[in-house]
Motif scaffolding. Structure first.
Motif, PDB file in Angstrom:
ATOM      1  N   ALA A  18     -35.136  58.677 -55.839  1.00 26.19           N
ATOM      2  CA  ALA A  18     -35.532  58.049 -57.098  1.00 26.19           C
ATOM      3  C   ALA A  18     -34.339  57.912 -58.036  1.00 26.19           C
ATOM      4  O   ALA A  18     -34.193  56.897 -58.734  1.00 26.19           O
ATOM      5  CB  ALA A  18     -36.629  58.879 -57.770  1.00 26.19           C
ATOM      6  N   ALA A  19     -33.464  58.925 -58.049  1.00 25.59           N
ATOM      7  CA  ALA A  19     -32.267  58.869 -58.896  1.00 25.59           C
ATOM      8  C   ALA A  19     -31.340  57.741 -58.459  1.00 25.59           C
ATOM      9  O   ALA A  19     -30.752  57.045 -59.297  1.00 25.59           O
ATOM     10  CB  ALA A  19     -31.541  60.209 -58.851  1.00 25.59           C
ATOM     11  N   CYS A  20     -31.204  57.546 -57.153  1.00 26.51           N
ATOM     12  CA  CYS A  20     -30.374  56.444 -56.641  1.00 26.51           C
ATOM     13  C   CYS A  20     -30.937  55.098 -57.087  1.00 26.51           C
ATOM     14  O   CYS A  20     -30.180  54.221 -57.554  1.00 26.51           O
ATOM     15  CB  CYS A  20     -30.295  56.498 -55.118  1.00 26.51           C
ATOM     16  SG  CYS A  20     -29.307  57.859 -54.448  1.00 26.51           S
ATOM     17  N   LEU A  21     -32.241  54.929 -56.950  1.00 24.77           N
ATOM     18  CA  LEU A  21     -32.876  53.669 -57.350  1.00 24.77           C
ATOM     19  C   LEU A  21     -32.758  53.449 -58.855  1.00 24.77           C
ATOM     20  O   LEU A  21     -32.492  52.326 -59.313  1.00 24.77           O
ATOM     21  CB  LEU A  21     -34.346  53.672 -56.926  1.00 24.77           C
ATOM     22  CG  LEU A  21     -34.609  53.639 -55.417  1.00 24.77           C
ATOM     23  CD1 LEU A  21     -36.104  53.777 -55.131  1.00 24.77           C
ATOM     24  CD2 LEU A  21     -34.060  52.361 -54.800  1.00 24.77           C
ATOM     25  N   ALA A  22     -32.932  54.522 -59.632  1.00 27.42           N
ATOM     26  CA  ALA A  22     -32.826  54.410 -61.094  1.00 27.42           C
ATOM     27  C   ALA A  22     -31.404  54.033 -61.498  1.00 27.42           C
ATOM     28  O   ALA A  22     -31.202  53.176 -62.377  1.00 27.42           O
ATOM     29  CB  ALA A  22     -33.241  55.722 -61.752  1.00 27.42           C
ATOM     30  N   ALA A  23     -30.406  54.664 -60.860  1.00 27.86           N
ATOM     31  CA  ALA A  23     -29.012  54.362 -61.179  1.00 27.86           C
ATOM     32  C   ALA A  23     -28.679  52.910 -60.835  1.00 27.86           C
ATOM     33  O   ALA A  23     -28.001  52.215 -61.596  1.00 27.86           O
ATOM     34  CB  ALA A  23     -28.086  55.314 -60.422  1.00 27.86           C
ATOM     35  N   ILE A  24     -29.178  52.449 -59.679  1.00 25.46           N
ATOM     36  CA  ILE A  24     -28.952  51.055 -59.284  1.00 25.46           C
ATOM     37  C   ILE A  24     -29.550  50.103 -60.315  1.00 25.46           C
ATOM     38  O   ILE A  24     -28.912  49.131 -60.744  1.00 25.46           O
ATOM     39  CB  ILE A  24     -29.553  50.790 -57.892  1.00 25.46           C
ATOM     40  CG1 ILE A  24     -28.737  51.512 -56.809  1.00 25.46           C
ATOM     41  CG2 ILE A  24     -29.591  49.285 -57.600  1.00 25.46           C
ATOM     42  CD1 ILE A  24     -29.352  51.438 -55.430  1.00 25.46           C
ATOM     43  N   LEU A  25     -30.771  50.385 -60.743  1.00 20.11           N
ATOM     44  CA  LEU A  25     -31.450  49.522 -61.710  1.00 20.11           C
ATOM     45  C   LEU A  25     -30.718  49.492 -63.049  1.00 20.11           C
ATOM     46  O   LEU A  25     -30.491  48.424 -63.635  1.00 20.11           O
ATOM     47  CB  LEU A  25     -32.892  50.000 -61.907  1.00 20.11           C
ATOM     48  CG  LEU A  25     -33.729  49.206 -62.921  1.00 20.11           C
ATOM     49  CD1 LEU A  25     -33.839  47.746 -62.491  1.00 20.11           C
ATOM     50  CD2 LEU A  25     -35.116  49.827 -63.066  1.00 20.11           C
ATOM     51  N   ILE A  26     -30.305  50.661 -63.530  1.00 15.77           N
ATOM     52  CA  ILE A  26     -29.619  50.746 -64.831  1.00 15.77           C
ATOM     53  C   ILE A  26     -28.300  49.983 -64.800  1.00 15.77           C
ATOM     54  O   ILE A  26     -28.005  49.169 -65.684  1.00 15.77           O
ATOM     55  CB  ILE A  26     -29.397  52.220 -65.218  1.00 15.77           C
ATOM     56  CG1 ILE A  26     -30.728  52.896 -65.522  1.00 15.77           C
ATOM     57  CG2 ILE A  26     -28.461  52.310 -66.428  1.00 15.77           C
ATOM     58  CD1 ILE A  26     -30.636  54.395 -65.700  1.00 15.77           C
ATOM     59  N   PHE A  27     -27.489  50.244 -63.778  1.00 13.38           N
ATOM     60  CA  PHE A  27     -26.183  49.566 -63.711  1.00 13.38           C
ATOM     61  C   PHE A  27     -26.354  48.072 -63.448  1.00 13.38           C
ATOM     62  O   PHE A  27     -25.527  47.268 -63.890  1.00 13.38           O
ATOM     63  CB  PHE A  27     -25.322  50.207 -62.617  1.00 13.38           C
ATOM     64  CG  PHE A  27     -24.772  51.557 -62.987  1.00 13.38           C
ATOM     65  CD1 PHE A  27     -24.033  51.731 -64.149  1.00 13.38           C
ATOM     66  CD2 PHE A  27     -24.996  52.661 -62.181  1.00 13.38           C
ATOM     67  CE1 PHE A  27     -23.522  52.969 -64.496  1.00 13.38           C
ATOM     68  CE2 PHE A  27     -24.496  53.911 -62.514  1.00 13.38           C
ATOM     69  CZ  PHE A  27     -23.756  54.063 -63.674  1.00 13.38           C
ATOM     70  N   TRP A  28     -27.401  47.704 -62.742  1.00 12.56           N
ATOM     71  CA  TRP A  28     -27.678  46.287 -62.487  1.00 12.56           C
ATOM     72  C   TRP A  28     -27.957  45.569 -63.805  1.00 12.56           C
ATOM     73  O   TRP A  28     -27.512  44.445 -64.026  1.00 12.56           O
ATOM     74  CB  TRP A  28     -28.884  46.162 -61.555  1.00 12.56           C
ATOM     75  CG  TRP A  28     -28.966  44.856 -60.826  1.00 12.56           C
ATOM     76  CD1 TRP A  28     -28.525  43.643 -61.250  1.00 12.56           C
ATOM     77  CD2 TRP A  28     -29.504  44.639 -59.514  1.00 12.56           C
ATOM     78  NE1 TRP A  28     -28.764  42.678 -60.306  1.00 12.56           N
ATOM     79  CE2 TRP A  28     -29.359  43.268 -59.227  1.00 12.56           C
ATOM     80  CE3 TRP A  28     -30.095  45.467 -58.574  1.00 12.56           C
ATOM     81  CZ2 TRP A  28     -29.796  42.708 -58.025  1.00 12.56           C
ATOM     82  CZ3 TRP A  28     -30.521  44.916 -57.377  1.00 12.56           C
ATOM     83  CH2 TRP A  28     -30.373  43.562 -57.106  1.00 12.56           C
ATOM     84  N   LEU A  29     -28.688  46.248 -64.697  1.00 10.00           N
ATOM     85  CA  LEU A  29     -29.014  45.656 -65.996  1.00 10.00           C
ATOM     86  C   LEU A  29     -27.807  45.633 -66.931  1.00 10.00           C
ATOM     87  O   LEU A  29     -27.636  44.706 -67.722  1.00 10.00           O
ATOM     88  CB  LEU A  29     -30.158  46.437 -66.653  1.00 10.00           C
ATOM     89  CG  LEU A  29     -31.519  46.370 -65.939  1.00 10.00           C
ATOM     90  CD1 LEU A  29     -32.507  47.303 -66.624  1.00 10.00           C
ATOM     91  CD2 LEU A  29     -32.040  44.939 -65.920  1.00 10.00           C
ATOM     92  N   VAL A  30     -26.961  46.658 -66.819  1.00 17.64           N
ATOM     93  CA  VAL A  30     -25.816  46.778 -67.734  1.00 17.64           C
ATOM     94  C   VAL A  30     -24.662  45.889 -67.311  1.00 17.64           C
ATOM     95  O   VAL A  30     -23.985  45.276 -68.146  1.00 17.64           O
ATOM     96  CB  VAL A  30     -25.354  48.248 -67.818  1.00 17.64           C
ATOM     97  CG1 VAL A  30     -24.062  48.355 -68.637  1.00 17.64           C
ATOM     98  CG2 VAL A  30     -26.435  49.103 -68.450  1.00 17.64           C
ATOM     99  N   SER A  31     -24.420  45.806 -66.010  1.00 15.41           N
ATOM    100  CA  SER A  31     -23.287  45.015 -65.505  1.00 15.41           C
ATOM    101  C   SER A  31     -23.770  43.923 -64.561  1.00 15.41           C
ATOM    102  O   SER A  31     -24.424  44.208 -63.554  1.00 15.41           O
ATOM    103  CB  SER A  31     -22.290  45.912 -64.762  1.00 15.41           C
ATOM    104  OG  SER A  31     -21.292  45.135 -64.126  1.00 15.41           O
ATOM    105  N   PRO A  32     -23.451  42.669 -64.851  1.00 11.64           N
ATOM    106  CA  PRO A  32     -23.876  41.568 -63.971  1.00 11.64           C
ATOM    107  C   PRO A  32     -23.204  41.595 -62.609  1.00 11.64           C
ATOM    108  O   PRO A  32     -23.649  40.937 -61.676  1.00 11.64           O
ATOM    109  CB  PRO A  32     -23.463  40.316 -64.766  1.00 11.64           C
ATOM    110  CG  PRO A  32     -22.350  40.779 -65.650  1.00 11.64           C
ATOM    111  CD  PRO A  32     -22.677  42.190 -66.008  1.00 11.64           C
TER     112      PRO A  32
END
Length: 323
Positions: A18-32
Motif C-alpha cells: 500500500a505504501a508503494c502504491l501511495a508513493a507512486i500516486l503522490i509523486f505521479w500527481l506532484v511530478s508529470p
C-alpha cells in the motif's frame, strides 16, 4: 521459526504494498515526469542490484548475522568483470567473473566471521575498510570507464516479450525461495537466528549453514556487479558506498528481523521497490540526492522503533545472558 507460505501475505507486506502504491500516486500527481513509462522502467532497472543484494542480506539477517561490506564487495566484483571486458576476454568469462569473485569474497567474510568467531558487525566493518582500500588500489585512483558492450545483451535482450534481466532476477528469487522453504537450509537458518546454542544442541551444523549463507550472499553481490557493469559500462571509485544501508533498510522494512529468526522474501522485494520509488520521486521533485541517504536511514530507524514498540523486536536485557 515459522516459514510462511508464499501466497499468504503478512500485515507488514500488505502495508508495504500500500505504501508503494501511495508513493507512486503522490509523486505521479506532484511530478508529470514520474508516471512515464521511461521513468517507471528506470525505477525497476535501478532496483536490480539492490534486490539481488537484498536477497542475500535477507538470509544473513534471518540467521542473526549481518554484512555491511556488501556494497564494496559488489564494487570489487564489478572491477573483476570490467577487467575481463577490458582485456577482451570471452563474454561468458566476464559474466561469470562477477558471481565467482563475489563468492570468493563471501568465503573470505565467512572465514573471518564463522571460523574466526568474530561478531559479524565487527568483522564486516573491518572488511568494509579492507575492500574499500582494495578498490582504490585496483583502480589506481581512476574510474574504469568506456568498457566494451559485450554484456549489454543482459539488459537489452527480451525473451517472450520480457527482459532477460527480469528472467534472471526471477530465477534468483525462486532459487532463494526454494532454499528457504523446500530444503532443510531454511529451517536451519531460522533456527540459528532464534538461538544458535539451541540450534547446535538440536544437531544443526551451525558453522556449515552460516558459511553457506555468507557465500550465497557474496555470489549475489557478484551477480549484481555483472548487471551493474552491463548497464553502465564503468566502475567508479565510490561504487556501492550506500548499498549496505539500503539493503539492510529494505530487508528490515520487509519484515525480516534484524535479530534473526524471521524473514520475508516478498517483503524484501517490496522494501526495495519502496526505497527506489522514494529516491526517484524525491529527486524529480527537486530534493537533493544527498537526502536520499537520510530518507533511507530514517525509514530503517522508524521501522525498528515500530517493531520495538509492537513487541516484534525484543532486545536483550542488560546483564541477562541470552538463551
Amino acid at each position: 521459526m515459522n516459514l510462511r507460505s508464499m501466497p499468504a501475505l503478512s500485515s507488514r507486506e500488505v502495508t508495504l504494498a500500500a505504501a508503494c502504491l501511495a508513493a507512486i500516486l503522490i509523486f505521479w500527481l506532484v511530478s508529470p515526469h514520474f508516471g512515464t513509462v521511461a521513468n517507471l522502467s528506470t525505477i525497476l532497472r535501478n532496483s536490480v542490484e539492490l534486490l539481488l543484494i537484498g536477497l542475500g542480506m535477507t538470509l544473513l539477517l534471518a540467521m542473526g548475522g549481518i554484512d555491511v561490506s556488501v556494497g564494496v564487495a559488489m564494487g570489487l566484483a564489478a572491477i573483476a568483470v570490467g577487467q575481463v571486458l577490458a582485456g577482451n576476454g570471452p563474454t561468458a568469462a566476464a559474466a561469470l567473473a562477477g558471481p565467482l569473485t563475489g563468492a570468493a569474497l563471501g568465503i573470505i567474510t565467512a572465514s573471518v566471521v564463522v571460523l574466526g568467531r568474530i561478531p559479524p558487525i565487527v568483522a564486516t566493518l573491518g572488511l568494509f575498510g579492507v575492500f574499500r582500500t582494495a578498490i582504490f588500489l585496483w583502480l589506481g585512483g581512476q574510474w574504469l570507464s568506456g568498457l566494451p558492450t559485450d554484456l549489454t545483451a543482459l539488459v537489452s535482450t527480451h525473451i517472450l516479450g520480457v527482459p532477460l534481466t527480469a528472467w534472471i532476477i526471477a530465477a534468483a528469487y525462486l532459487a532463494t525461495w526454494f532454499a528457504l522453504r523446500r530444503t532443510p537450509f531454511g529451517p536451519h537458518l531460522l533456527a540459528i537466528g532464534n538461538s544458535e546454542a539451541k540450534a547446535r544442541l538440536s544437531g544443526i551444523s551451525v558453522r556449515k549453514v552460516q558459511f553457506s549463507a555468507f557465500v550465497i550472499s557474496g555470489a549475489l553481490c557478484g551477480l549484481a556487479a555483472t548487471f551493474y557493469v552491463a548497464t553502465y559500462r564503468n566502475v567508479e571509485m565510490t561504487i556501492g558506498s550506500t548499498l549496505a544501508l539500503e539493503a539492510i533498510a529494505a530487508v528490515v522494512l520487509g519484515g525480516t528481523s534484524i535479530l534473526g529468526g524471521r524473514c520475508s522474501l516478498v517483503g524484501t522485494v517490496l522494501g526495495v521497490l519502496l526505497i527506489r520509488i522514494l529516491q526517484n520521486g524525491l529527486l524529480l521533485v527537486g530534493v537533493p540526492s544527498l537526502w536520499q541517504t537520510v530518507v533511507t536511514g530514517g525509514l530503517l530507524l522508524a521501522v525498528l522503533c515500530l517493531d520495538a514498540f509492537s513487541g516484534r523486536l525484543s532486545l536483550p536485557v542488560p546483564g541477562r545472558r541470552p538463551a
